[in-house]
Design a protein around this motif. Structure first.
Motif, PDB file in Angstrom:
ATOM      1  N   ARG A   1      40.500 -42.525  82.161  1.00 19.35           N
ATOM      2  CA  ARG A   1      40.857 -42.425  80.747  1.00 19.35           C
ATOM      3  C   ARG A   1      39.825 -43.142  79.861  1.00 19.35           C
ATOM      4  O   ARG A   1      39.554 -42.706  78.737  1.00 19.35           O
ATOM      5  CB  ARG A   1      42.262 -42.987  80.529  1.00 19.35           C
ATOM      6  CG  ARG A   1      43.346 -42.035  81.021  1.00 19.35           C
ATOM      7  CD  ARG A   1      44.636 -42.765  81.352  1.00 19.35           C
ATOM      8  NE  ARG A   1      45.261 -43.419  80.223  1.00 19.35           N
ATOM      9  CZ  ARG A   1      46.089 -42.830  79.353  1.00 19.35           C
ATOM     10  NH1 ARG A   1      46.387 -41.543  79.506  1.00 19.35           N
ATOM     11  NH2 ARG A   1      46.639 -43.504  78.365  1.00 19.35           N
TER      12      ARG A   1
ATOM     13  N   ARG B   1      55.889 -51.185  67.005  1.00 11.83           N
ATOM     14  CA  ARG B   1      55.766 -49.826  67.518  1.00 11.83           C
ATOM     15  C   ARG B   1      56.558 -49.621  68.809  1.00 11.83           C
ATOM     16  O   ARG B   1      57.412 -48.757  68.909  1.00 11.83           O
ATOM     17  CB  ARG B   1      54.286 -49.511  67.764  1.00 11.83           C
ATOM     18  CG  ARG B   1      54.034 -48.103  68.277  1.00 11.83           C
ATOM     19  CD  ARG B   1      54.272 -47.076  67.180  1.00 11.83           C
ATOM     20  NE  ARG B   1      54.089 -45.733  67.698  1.00 11.83           N
ATOM     21  CZ  ARG B   1      54.423 -44.650  67.054  1.00 11.83           C
ATOM     22  NH1 ARG B   1      54.961 -44.740  65.862  1.00 11.83           N
ATOM     23  NH2 ARG B   1      54.227 -43.465  67.565  1.00 11.83           N
TER      24      ARG B   1
ATOM     25  N   GLU C   1      61.659 -41.823  78.015  1.00 11.41           N
ATOM     26  CA  GLU C   1      60.828 -40.691  78.451  1.00 11.41           C
ATOM     27  C   GLU C   1      60.037 -40.987  79.716  1.00 11.41           C
ATOM     28  O   GLU C   1      59.593 -40.049  80.411  1.00 11.41           O
ATOM     29  CB  GLU C   1      59.872 -40.291  77.329  1.00 11.41           C
ATOM     30  CG  GLU C   1      60.552 -39.648  76.121  1.00 11.41           C
ATOM     31  CD  GLU C   1      61.208 -40.648  75.185  1.00 11.41           C
ATOM     32  OE1 GLU C   1      61.839 -40.229  74.197  1.00 11.41           O
ATOM     33  OE2 GLU C   1      61.107 -41.869  75.442  1.00 11.41           O
TER      34      GLU C   1
ATOM     35  N   ARG D   1      53.691 -48.564  81.740  1.00 10.47           N
ATOM     36  CA  ARG D   1      54.328 -47.650  82.674  1.00 10.47           C
ATOM     37  C   ARG D   1      55.478 -48.350  83.376  1.00 10.47           C
ATOM     38  O   ARG D   1      55.625 -49.586  83.305  1.00 10.47           O
ATOM     39  CB  ARG D   1      53.319 -47.121  83.682  1.00 10.47           C
ATOM     40  CG  ARG D   1      52.406 -48.178  84.302  1.00 10.47           C
ATOM     41  CD  ARG D   1      52.967 -48.837  85.520  1.00 10.47           C
ATOM     42  NE  ARG D   1      52.884 -47.996  86.672  1.00 10.47           N
ATOM     43  CZ  ARG D   1      53.360 -48.323  87.876  1.00 10.47           C
ATOM     44  NH1 ARG D   1      53.944 -49.493  88.042  1.00 10.47           N
ATOM     45  NH2 ARG D   1      53.258 -47.519  88.897  1.00 10.47           N
TER      46      ARG D   1
ATOM     47  N   GLY E   1      59.971 -44.815  73.565  1.00 12.42           N
ATOM     48  CA  GLY E   1      59.103 -44.275  74.604  1.00 12.42           C
ATOM     49  C   GLY E   1      59.503 -44.604  76.016  1.00 12.42           C
ATOM     50  O   GLY E   1      58.990 -44.001  76.964  1.00 12.42           O
TER      51      GLY E   1
ATOM     52  N   TRP F   1      47.932 -48.201  79.963  1.00 13.20           N
ATOM     53  CA  TRP F   1      49.163 -47.797  79.284  1.00 13.20           C
ATOM     54  C   TRP F   1      50.344 -48.555  79.886  1.00 13.20           C
ATOM     55  O   TRP F   1      50.263 -49.111  80.972  1.00 13.20           O
ATOM     56  CB  TRP F   1      49.379 -46.289  79.418  1.00 13.20           C
ATOM     57  CG  TRP F   1      49.777 -45.813  80.782  1.00 13.20           C
ATOM     58  CD1 TRP F   1      51.045 -45.571  81.226  1.00 13.20           C
ATOM     59  CD2 TRP F   1      48.919 -45.532  81.901  1.00 13.20           C
ATOM     60  NE1 TRP F   1      51.041 -45.156  82.535  1.00 13.20           N
ATOM     61  CE2 TRP F   1      49.734 -45.118  82.975  1.00 13.20           C
ATOM     62  CE3 TRP F   1      47.531 -45.591  82.095  1.00 13.20           C
ATOM     63  CZ2 TRP F   1      49.222 -44.770  84.221  1.00 13.20           C
ATOM     64  CZ3 TRP F   1      47.022 -45.237  83.341  1.00 13.20           C
ATOM     65  CH2 TRP F   1      47.858 -44.838  84.379  1.00 13.20           C
TER      66      TRP F   1
ATOM     67  N   LYS G   1      46.699 -31.556  83.878  1.00  8.47           N
ATOM     68  CA  LYS G   1      48.022 -31.634  83.268  1.00  8.47           C
ATOM     69  C   LYS G   1      49.104 -30.999  84.128  1.00  8.47           C
ATOM     70  O   LYS G   1      50.253 -31.456  84.132  1.00  8.47           O
ATOM     71  CB  LYS G   1      47.991 -30.980  81.884  1.00  8.47           C
ATOM     72  CG  LYS G   1      47.222 -31.796  80.846  1.00  8.47           C
ATOM     73  CD  LYS G   1      47.308 -31.161  79.474  1.00  8.47           C
ATOM     74  CE  LYS G   1      46.580 -32.017  78.441  1.00  8.47           C
ATOM     75  NZ  LYS G   1      46.643 -31.412  77.082  1.00  8.47           N
TER      76      LYS G   1
ATOM     77  N   ASP H   1      49.291 -48.676  70.880  1.00  8.70           N
ATOM     78  CA  ASP H   1      49.914 -47.354  70.741  1.00  8.70           C
ATOM     79  C   ASP H   1      49.163 -46.303  71.575  1.00  8.70           C
ATOM     80  O   ASP H   1      48.750 -45.259  71.073  1.00  8.70           O
ATOM     81  CB  ASP H   1      49.958 -46.945  69.271  1.00  8.70           C
ATOM     82  CG  ASP H   1      50.896 -45.766  69.032  1.00  8.70           C
ATOM     83  OD1 ASP H   1      51.788 -45.551  69.881  1.00  8.70           O
ATOM     84  OD2 ASP H   1      50.731 -45.079  68.021  1.00  8.70           O
ATOM     85  N   ILE H   2      49.008 -46.573  72.867  1.00 11.51           N
ATOM     86  CA  ILE H   2      48.270 -45.676  73.765  1.00 11.51           C
ATOM     87  C   ILE H   2      49.233 -44.682  74.398  1.00 11.51           C
ATOM     88  O   ILE H   2      50.259 -45.061  74.970  1.00 11.51           O
ATOM     89  CB  ILE H   2      47.548 -46.486  74.864  1.00 11.51           C
ATOM     90  CG1 ILE H   2      46.598 -47.513  74.227  1.00 11.51           C
ATOM     91  CG2 ILE H   2      46.785 -45.573  75.806  1.00 11.51           C
ATOM     92  CD1 ILE H   2      46.033 -48.511  75.204  1.00 11.51           C
ATOM     93  N   THR H   3      48.911 -43.419  74.328  1.00 10.40           N
ATOM     94  CA  THR H   3      49.760 -42.378  74.912  1.00 10.40           C
ATOM     95  C   THR H   3      49.645 -42.412  76.427  1.00 10.40           C
ATOM     96  O   THR H   3      48.537 -42.385  76.977  1.00 10.40           O
ATOM     97  CB  THR H   3      49.334 -40.984  74.417  1.00 10.40           C
ATOM     98  OG1 THR H   3      49.423 -40.954  72.994  1.00 10.40           O
ATOM     99  CG2 THR H   3      50.223 -39.904  75.013  1.00 10.40           C
ATOM    100  N   PRO H   4      50.771 -42.483  77.139  1.00 10.42           N
ATOM    101  CA  PRO H   4      50.697 -42.507  78.606  1.00 10.42           C
ATOM    102  C   PRO H   4      50.334 -41.145  79.162  1.00 10.42           C
ATOM    103  O   PRO H   4      50.560 -40.116  78.515  1.00 10.42           O
ATOM    104  CB  PRO H   4      52.120 -42.906  79.013  1.00 10.42           C
ATOM    105  CG  PRO H   4      52.977 -42.432  77.897  1.00 10.42           C
ATOM    106  CD  PRO H   4      52.147 -42.592  76.654  1.00 10.42           C
TER     107      PRO H   4
END
Length: 429
Positions: A211, A6, A134, A308, A131, A306, A220, A380-383
């Motif tokens: 989290r 992934r 980004e 980073r 990823g 995550w 956000k 597969d953790i979304t940052p």
């Protein structure tokens, strides 16, 4: 070691059209001036070892780019940001410089960072892992390129555990309650002055904590602290419980350890601590005890950790030589010779081709780090969104409030209320 498909697979053809990915590793841009090579300034933070390694990389770059000379500008982490603020305000920012945390957002919001699409023909990200390009984007604009990725982790000293006769935790199942109980047991079964753990005040860790509770540290839009007061209270109370059950040292020792000048000077660094919440790329700086790296407690219930950027590279919007700075940036993240010197000092390389060349050179400790990051990648953790402008002061606020709580001057509830209110002001600023 296992290469999870992934995170570490090559980016697909569609991703190659992202900003920065259109160029190749070499550029026809000439830095040759009327009086000889162009000089650019490159700034970063770190210890003497990092400085020596970086100087070696600079020499290799200059040998391959005789039309460019690089002036090195480095300092310790705390002094680095003070220097950057002064130089940027005075219109004398380095051409290329290292960043981390909320600083990219803050500097970008002030117009201090170059939009890297302006040098997209020089910086190649086509071999970057999915990823990772980004990670340098803010509101869709590419302002930085990651130097490497890392993550929050639990560093464990098996020598301390063995001396205490305590079993190592199972990091696939353990909870924060388990963590507290294990810390207390380690402290109780080792000589005075050795502890199970110490408090953690890192704001990125608090983002993980939020989290895991189904929340985020910031809203956000970055305008306010989003974590609830109850979740903040739980964090403060956990640290109080660790001190009260003996799992962590008394307040004065804990504060001294948090403020230690370097990893090797901490309790973990001198072999007197069983577990420490830490950035993954710092593990090998602590001690020679054959340390281990584990997932944080609570990840099985609701993951919060995550991958980073441990460090990012940016180019000054005021640079007179942005293309030459881009050539150095490209060399730092894509050149195999540079990577073999740096290894994982700035985190795991994003360039998969380069990473493959580095892995066989890693010692056991660094192999552990690579394995740990692979384990996280497989989740597969979304940052979260990049830390918003103004949030660099959050750590100072958290430190102050935690210290007040540990010394018994205010309650966890009072600290949480004040930290949240102050955080709102900071985030809005």
């Amino acid at each position: 070691m296992t290469h999870h498909p992934r995170f570490w697979r090559l980016v697909g053809a569609a991703a190659v059209t992202a900003p920065l990915a259109s160029g190749c590793g070499n550029s026809d841009t000439s830095g040759e001036g009327d009086d000889g090579p162009v000089t650019i300034r490159f700034a970063w933070w770190g210890n003497d070892t990092r400085a020596q390694e970086t100087m070696q990389v600079i020499e290799a770059f200059e040998a391959k780019n005789p039309d460019i000379k690089v002036s090195a500008d480095f300092s310790d982490f705390g002094g680095y940001w003070d220097k950057m603020a002064t130089q940027t305000a005075g219109g004398d920012a380095p051409d290329l410089f290292a960043m981390s945390g909320s600083y990219p957002s803050e500097y970008a919001s002030r117009g201090a960072l170059l939009d890297l699409s302006e040098v997209s023909g020089i910086i190649d990200t086509s071999d970057f892992a999915e990823g990772t390009v980004e990670l340098g984007q803010i509101d869709g604009t590419q302002y930085t390129v990651t130097a490497g990725v890392n993550a929050m982790s639990m560093v464990v000293d098996p020598v301390v555990f063995e001396a205490a006769g305590v079993d190592l935790p199972d990091d696939e199942t353990w909870t924060w309650e388990d963590y507290s109980d294990i810390a207390a047991e380690v402290s109780a079964k080792t000589p005075p002055g050795t502890y199970g753990t110490t408090p953690m005040t890192n704001d990125s860790f608090l983002a993980v904590w939020a989290r895991q509770h189904g929340e985020e540290l910031y809203a956000k839009d970055g305008s306010s602290v989003a974590m609830s007061e109850d979740t903040l209270v739980d964090w403060f109370e956990m640290n109080v419980e660790l001190m009260e059950n003996g799992g962590a040292p008394e307040a004065s020792v804990a504060v001294e350890d948090i403020n230690s000048g370097s990893p090797e000077q901490t309790l973990m660094g001198v072999g007197r601590q069983g577990m420490k919440i830490s950035w993954s790329n710092q593990m090998n700086a602590y001690s020679g005890n054959g340390l281990m790296m584990m997932k944080l407690p609570g990840e099985a219930e609701e993951p919060g950790t995550w991958l980073r950027s441990s460090m990012e590279y940016a180019i000054s919007s005021g640079s007179s030589h942005p293309e030459e700075a881009a050539r150095l940036l490209n060399f730092l993240v894509n050149d195999e010779e540079a990577a073999k010197v740096i290894k994982l000092d700035r985190g795991m390389q994003a360039n998969l081709e380069v990473r493959a060349q580095v892995l066989p050179l890693l010692d056991e400790g660094k192999q552990q780090e690579a394995d740990y990051l692979d384990r996280l990648a497989a989740m597969d953790i979304t940052p979260p969104a990049p830390l918003p402008p103004g949030s660099s002061d959050t750590l100072k606020i958290l430190d102050r409030q935690l210290f007040e709580v540990l010394f018994g001057r205010i309650s966890a509830q009072e600290a949480a209320k004040e930290a949240e209110q102050t955080g709102e002001t900071t985030a809005e600023g």
